[in-house]
Design a protein around this motif. Structure first.
Motif, PDB file in Angstrom:
ATOM      1  N   ILE A  63       0.843  -1.199   0.000  1.00  0.00           N
ATOM      2  CA  ILE A  63       0.000   0.000   0.000  1.00  0.00           C
ATOM      3  C   ILE A  63       0.878   1.250   0.000  1.00  0.00           C
ATOM      4  CG2 ILE A  63      -1.622   1.343   1.403  1.00  0.00           C
ATOM      5  CD1 ILE A  63      -2.998  -0.946   0.016  1.00  0.00           C
ATOM      6  N   HIS A  64       1.948   1.219   0.767  1.00  0.00           N
ATOM      7  CA  HIS A  64       2.847   2.368   0.853  1.00  0.00           C
ATOM      8  C   HIS A  64       3.437   2.696  -0.525  1.00  0.00           C
ATOM      9  CE1 HIS A  64       5.384   5.233   2.944  1.00  0.00           C
ATOM     10  NE2 HIS A  64       6.404   4.789   2.236  1.00  0.00           N
ATOM     11  N   LYS A  65       3.877   1.678  -1.232  1.00  0.00           N
ATOM     12  CA  LYS A  65       4.440   1.889  -2.579  1.00  0.00           C
ATOM     13  C   LYS A  65       3.364   2.377  -3.545  1.00  0.00           C
ATOM     14  CE  LYS A  65       8.751   0.634  -2.001  1.00  0.00           C
ATOM     15  NZ  LYS A  65       9.770   1.655  -1.989  1.00  0.00           N
ATOM     16  N   LEU A  66       2.152   1.857  -3.419  1.00  0.00           N
ATOM     17  CA  LEU A  66       1.045   2.331  -4.269  1.00  0.00           C
ATOM     18  C   LEU A  66       0.741   3.801  -3.993  1.00  0.00           C
ATOM     19  CD1 LEU A  66      -1.392  -0.720  -4.195  1.00  0.00           C
ATOM     20  CD2 LEU A  66      -0.107   0.146  -6.170  1.00  0.00           C
ATOM     21  N   LEU A  67       0.767   4.191  -2.712  1.00  0.00           N
ATOM     22  CA  LEU A  67       0.549   5.599  -2.353  1.00  0.00           C
ATOM     23  C   LEU A  67       1.643   6.468  -2.957  1.00  0.00           C
ATOM     24  CD1 LEU A  67      -0.863   7.898  -0.873  1.00  0.00           C
ATOM     25  CD2 LEU A  67       0.357   7.202   1.219  1.00  0.00           C
ATOM     26  N   GLN A  68       2.873   6.022  -2.862  1.00  0.00           N
ATOM     27  CA  GLN A  68       3.971   6.791  -3.450  1.00  0.00           C
ATOM     28  C   GLN A  68       3.784   6.934  -4.961  1.00  0.00           C
ATOM     29  OE1 GLN A  68       7.150   4.331  -1.728  1.00  0.00           O
ATOM     30  NE2 GLN A  68       7.921   6.198  -0.733  1.00  0.00           N
ATOM     31  N   ILE A 109       4.373  19.746  -7.851  1.00  0.00           N
ATOM     32  CA  ILE A 109       5.773  19.604  -7.428  1.00  0.00           C
ATOM     33  C   ILE A 109       5.853  19.123  -5.985  1.00  0.00           C
ATOM     34  CG2 ILE A 109       7.886  20.905  -6.898  1.00  0.00           C
ATOM     35  CD1 ILE A 109       7.172  22.610  -9.461  1.00  0.00           C
ATOM     36  N   PHE A 110       5.012  19.691  -5.112  1.00  0.00           N
ATOM     37  CA  PHE A 110       5.053  19.289  -3.710  1.00  0.00           C
ATOM     38  C   PHE A 110       4.483  17.888  -3.489  1.00  0.00           C
ATOM     39  CE2 PHE A 110       6.287  23.599  -3.052  1.00  0.00           C
ATOM     40  CZ  PHE A 110       7.062  23.552  -1.903  1.00  0.00           C
ATOM     41  N   LEU A 111       3.509  17.468  -4.294  1.00  0.00           N
ATOM     42  CA  LEU A 111       3.021  16.091  -4.180  1.00  0.00           C
ATOM     43  C   LEU A 111       4.092  15.102  -4.625  1.00  0.00           C
ATOM     44  CD1 LEU A 111      -0.664  16.426  -5.435  1.00  0.00           C
ATOM     45  CD2 LEU A 111       0.132  16.020  -3.087  1.00  0.00           C
ATOM     46  N   ILE A 112       4.826  15.455  -5.653  1.00  0.00           N
ATOM     47  CA  ILE A 112       5.937  14.597  -6.097  1.00  0.00           C
ATOM     48  C   ILE A 112       6.977  14.491  -4.986  1.00  0.00           C
ATOM     49  CG2 ILE A 112       7.877  14.457  -7.721  1.00  0.00           C
ATOM     50  CD1 ILE A 112       5.887  15.629  -9.852  1.00  0.00           C
ATOM     51  N   ARG A 113       7.287  15.597  -4.358  1.00  0.00           N
ATOM     52  CA  ARG A 113       8.249  15.567  -3.241  1.00  0.00           C
ATOM     53  C   ARG A 113       7.700  14.774  -2.060  1.00  0.00           C
ATOM     54  NH1 ARG A 113      10.425  21.179  -1.643  1.00  0.00           N
ATOM     55  NH2 ARG A 113      11.775  19.823  -0.436  1.00  0.00           N
ATOM     56  N   ALA A 165       8.206  10.763  -1.382  1.00  0.00           N
ATOM     57  CA  ALA A 165       9.346  10.173  -0.682  1.00  0.00           C
ATOM     58  C   ALA A 165       8.966   9.735   0.736  1.00  0.00           C
ATOM     59  CB  ALA A 165      10.512  11.153  -0.637  1.00  0.00           C
ATOM     60  N   ASP A 166       8.073  10.488   1.394  1.00  0.00           N
ATOM     61  CA  ASP A 166       7.658  10.164   2.761  1.00  0.00           C
ATOM     62  C   ASP A 166       6.222  10.652   2.971  1.00  0.00           C
ATOM     63  OD1 ASP A 166       7.431   9.561   5.435  1.00  0.00           O
ATOM     64  OD2 ASP A 166       9.012  10.934   6.103  1.00  0.00           O
ATOM     65  N   PRO A 167       5.247   9.912   2.442  1.00  0.00           N
ATOM     66  CA  PRO A 167       3.857  10.378   2.502  1.00  0.00           C
ATOM     67  C   PRO A 167       3.343  10.670   3.905  1.00  0.00           C
ATOM     68  CG  PRO A 167       4.049   8.507   1.014  1.00  0.00           C
ATOM     69  CD  PRO A 167       5.363   8.646   1.713  1.00  0.00           C
ATOM     70  N   GLN A 168       3.714   9.864   4.892  1.00  0.00           N
ATOM     71  CA  GLN A 168       3.184  10.079   6.234  1.00  0.00           C
ATOM     72  C   GLN A 168       3.670  11.398   6.837  1.00  0.00           C
ATOM     73  OE1 GLN A 168       0.688   8.494   7.512  1.00  0.00           O
ATOM     74  NE2 GLN A 168       0.659   7.105   5.762  1.00  0.00           N
ATOM     75  N   ALA A 169       4.830  11.862   6.436  1.00  0.00           N
ATOM     76  CA  ALA A 169       5.340  13.139   6.921  1.00  0.00           C
ATOM     77  C   ALA A 169       4.633  14.317   6.250  1.00  0.00           C
ATOM     78  CB  ALA A 169       6.848  13.230   6.679  1.00  0.00           C
TER      79      ALA A 169
END
Length: 138
Positions: A3-8, A57-61, A64-68
């Motif tokens: 799921i984490h990789k899918l979110l990324q 741009i900020f969603l792409i950044r 790297a760490d969606p939970q943060a």
């Protein structure tokens, strides 16, 4: 794929789509632009392009760490839902804008639904300690 990789991956795709708003309006203006003529012919549209380019741009950044970056992702989700609802209502009031009902309106709703589901599922996958899930053993 976790799921984490899918979110990324979803953050990368949604972010890239936000960044590509201007070219999308050139290729399919009836589905992405709210005026006639080139995308540069509307000051309003260029302002929207700037906002979505920044968000993209900020969603792409954030990938790297969606939970943060949960608050940014939640902003992207809820602002997309609201934006799509307003555009859908306006599309029904102006027959020349009905193309948006198969263009940017469903794109925003799909992006919001996917990000919302994955963000929620990714959080549920975390251990009770609040730390990121441990990597799977090989």
């Amino acid at each position: 794929m976790t799921i984490h990789k899918l979110l990324q991956a979803a953050l990368l795709v949604f972010g890239a789509t936000c960044c590509l708003l201007y070219p999308l309006a050139i290729v399919w203006p009836a589905g992405w632009a709210w005026h006639t003529g080139s995308p540069a012919a509307s000051n309003y549209f260029l302002m929207i392009v700037g906002v979505y380019l920044t968000l993209g741009i900020f969603l792409i950044r954030a990938a790297a760490d969606p939970q943060a970056h949960r608050s940014l992702i939640q902003f992207a989700i809820w602002s997309s839902v609201l934006h799509a609802a307003i555009m859908a209502a306006q599309s029904f009031g102006a027959p020349m804008h009905r193309g948006h009902l198969v263009g940017d309106v469903p794109a925003l709703l799909l992006g919001a639904a996917v990000l919302g589901w994955l963000l929620h599922a990714d959080r549920r996958a975390e251990p009770a300690s609040g730390l990121a899930p441990a990597p799977a053993a090989p």
